[in-house]
Design an enzyme around this catalytic site. Sequence first.
Site, PDB file in Angstrom:
ATOM      1  N   ASN A  45       0.824  -1.209   0.000  1.00 12.19           N
ATOM      2  CA  ASN A  45       0.000   0.000   0.000  1.00 12.19           C
ATOM      3  C   ASN A  45       0.857   1.258   0.000  1.00 12.19           C
ATOM      4  O   ASN A  45       0.587   2.226  -0.724  1.00 12.19           O
ATOM      5  CB  ASN A  45      -0.904   0.021   1.242  1.00 12.19           C
ATOM      6  CG  ASN A  45      -2.046  -0.962   1.170  1.00 12.19           C
ATOM      7  OD1 ASN A  45      -2.339  -1.515   0.116  1.00 12.19           O
ATOM      8  ND2 ASN A  45      -2.696  -1.191   2.289  1.00 12.19           N
ATOM      9  N   ARG A 374     -10.283  -4.389 -14.219  1.00 13.01           N
ATOM     10  CA  ARG A 374      -9.126  -5.189 -13.814  1.00 13.01           C
ATOM     11  C   ARG A 374      -9.468  -6.658 -13.994  1.00 13.01           C
ATOM     12  O   ARG A 374     -10.544  -7.107 -13.608  1.00 13.01           O
ATOM     13  CB  ARG A 374      -8.746  -4.930 -12.351  1.00 13.01           C
ATOM     14  CG  ARG A 374      -8.358  -3.486 -12.058  1.00 13.01           C
ATOM     15  CD  ARG A 374      -7.737  -3.367 -10.663  1.00 13.01           C
ATOM     16  NE  ARG A 374      -7.676  -1.984 -10.213  1.00 13.01           N
ATOM     17  CZ  ARG A 374      -6.742  -1.109 -10.564  1.00 13.01           C
ATOM     18  NH1 ARG A 374      -5.775  -1.486 -11.391  1.00 13.01           N
ATOM     19  NH2 ARG A 374      -6.755   0.127 -10.096  1.00 13.01           N
ATOM     20  N   HIS A 434     -15.228   2.837 -15.107  1.00 14.25           N
ATOM     21  CA  HIS A 434     -15.002   2.089 -13.876  1.00 14.25           C
ATOM     22  C   HIS A 434     -16.210   1.237 -13.501  1.00 14.25           C
ATOM     23  O   HIS A 434     -16.187   0.526 -12.503  1.00 14.25           O
ATOM     24  CB  HIS A 434     -14.671   3.090 -12.752  1.00 14.25           C
ATOM     25  CG  HIS A 434     -14.184   2.477 -11.490  1.00 14.25           C
ATOM     26  ND1 HIS A 434     -14.930   2.500 -10.318  1.00 14.25           N
ATOM     27  CD2 HIS A 434     -13.037   1.820 -11.195  1.00 14.25           C
ATOM     28  CE1 HIS A 434     -14.246   1.900  -9.359  1.00 14.25           C
ATOM     29  NE2 HIS A 434     -13.108   1.471  -9.863  1.00 14.25           N
TER      30      HIS A 434
END
Length: 684
Positions: A45, A374, A434
Amino acid sequence: MPKNIPLINREVSWLSFNDRVLQEAADKSVPLVERIRFLAIFSSNLDEFYRVRVATLNRLSSLNTKSKELLGFNPRKILNEIKNIVVRQERKFNHQYKDVILKELEQQKIFIINEKQLNVSRGLYVKKYFREKVLSTLVPVMIDKNEPFPELKDRAIYFFVRLVQNKNIEKSRLALIEIPTDGSNRFLVLPETNNLKFITLIDDIIRYCLDDIFFIFNYDQIESYSIQLTRDAELDLDKHVSDKFIEALTKSLNKRGKGRPMRLLYDKEMPLDMLKYLVDKLDLSTDGLIPGNRYHNFKDFISFPNVGGQDLEYPKMPALPVQDLSSMSSIFAQIAKRDYLINLPYQSFDYIIHFLREAAIDPKVKEISITLYRLAENSRVIHALINAAKNGKKVYCLLELKARFDEQANIYWTKRLEEEGVSVNYGILDYKVHSKICLVRRHERGKDVYYANLATGNFNEKTAGLYCDHSLFTAKPQITDELVKLFEGLQTQTFYKGYKYLIVSPLESRQKLNNLIDHEIENSRAGKIAYITLKMNSLTDEEVITKLYEANNAGVKIKLIIRGMCSLVPGVAGFSDKIEVFSIIDRFLEHARVWIFANSGTEKVYLTSADLMARNLDHRVEVGFPILDQEVKSEILKIIDIQLKDNSKAREINQLNNNRYRKTGTKVASRAQTDIYAYLKYKK
């Protein structure tokens, strides 16, 4: 918009989220190997944070004073605050790994040993492994102090090596060695001895064998210190959506590895003169210097081998069946009768694959439309779409090439799909697509009938086993008819307005959300039941926060479940005293976006792909959709109710930003993720 509303800086809030991840690594109730993996997640992260957010702040810090005033904050001040927070977190990280995790591993008779701890037999084993598997992959770069410094790859691990003869530092030789790691090969399990288990890292294998690399030089002392450079990962693109766009994107991806240095993570044992040399050569600011330990790219520890017992990992949670939804019958026939909800990862992503696979072979199916963001590495979704095209179906796929850090993979899938006859759209100029939507056109009894899957998460079978998301199957014309219009717009790169049921960004989401909140404000002022429950990954949009403050002041009770960034400050008199915010961090990543509005006691429930950030509301194609099936609605409300009761893995988001564990006023322990699994397993 009112000025001076209470806000938490989004970057500071993000670091607070990552601190919650670090809390999981320190939680003794979490199995030991899982705690190591939480350390890896924390590290991964932080890498992305520097590549994107800190890179953006560095760009903003060069703006003039007037521009900074328009931003509402001083980027340089925030960068300094980030540096201070990250240094503190790195100390906590190092303490947790070195002083806690390693000792607990030793109690389990598992030892991570370095090059100085190898005995003769293990040393011989390591030497043999190095010469057979590693040596041929290493090509040291000798550094000439009079020549430009070699280009360091983004996030690669290097050893910065110094060869010293006769203690003469001035005449020492310097070199760089890139450490070959891809996560899975970072660890070597050594032969077991007397029930003792030993693991060493590729880093220490190379340290142990440095003489095999530099034997041609004369030296009596050799030093090596690990370094890792994180670069600016933002892309500068020629935005014309065409074959030239793919070419421009590919070039930009190549440049990403040479972006401006953002952070140098270095072994804190490195001598000051070597560190100063690096800083000068890399043109780094002091903000970007982060002292660490000897191991970088700790994200590879996500693949740390469990050589101990099963109790060192979470027990398996086999994917549950969806009640009354059979994989052995036509999924279209079942969806035609009622809606179904797949709750990932508790229930199987295979239902989505079954939906696409049946569409690929069903003679009545004429067309499949889907948006992809993705994808898994060996995507069964892609294979189903290719097979559909081979079977003569029209397959329209919008594959978002600008999905950050997935661009290269999506370029590959684009070419593969096009080769197989799938019609691929690369995206929309200036906007990321998205949304997570799929629409199947089926010809039944002389007319077209549509079946849809709409979700809060990606069509990705790998992350579907790790992320908590909701995926809806529906054939309701209220939704499918509007999806037809939406896909027509995507194909022609046209944004339509006037959807009655769908909530679509970039044109309508903000206004429709405001209308829903305003309705609760009106109901509260009229003495009716009024509350709002929102679940999402991030809340940073100032207009939305201002509207929620307005609802708070009108008496609307608001509960927010936010995994990551939250710029809203709860508990402030006159703004947010009726707003509760908490974050759930547990074994699975909370990823679902859910909106619930009291609506005078007849709740309105929406699922959406959008977080409440400016980018999602104004600069992306997002799709929110109402839950019209009463049974599905009840299921979502029950799941959210379980999460609202969590007092085991929920942390408060408050003015102090201290991630205090949440109290619910009951002594009964409630852990949302295990309780949701039990609910879905035993519900009737």
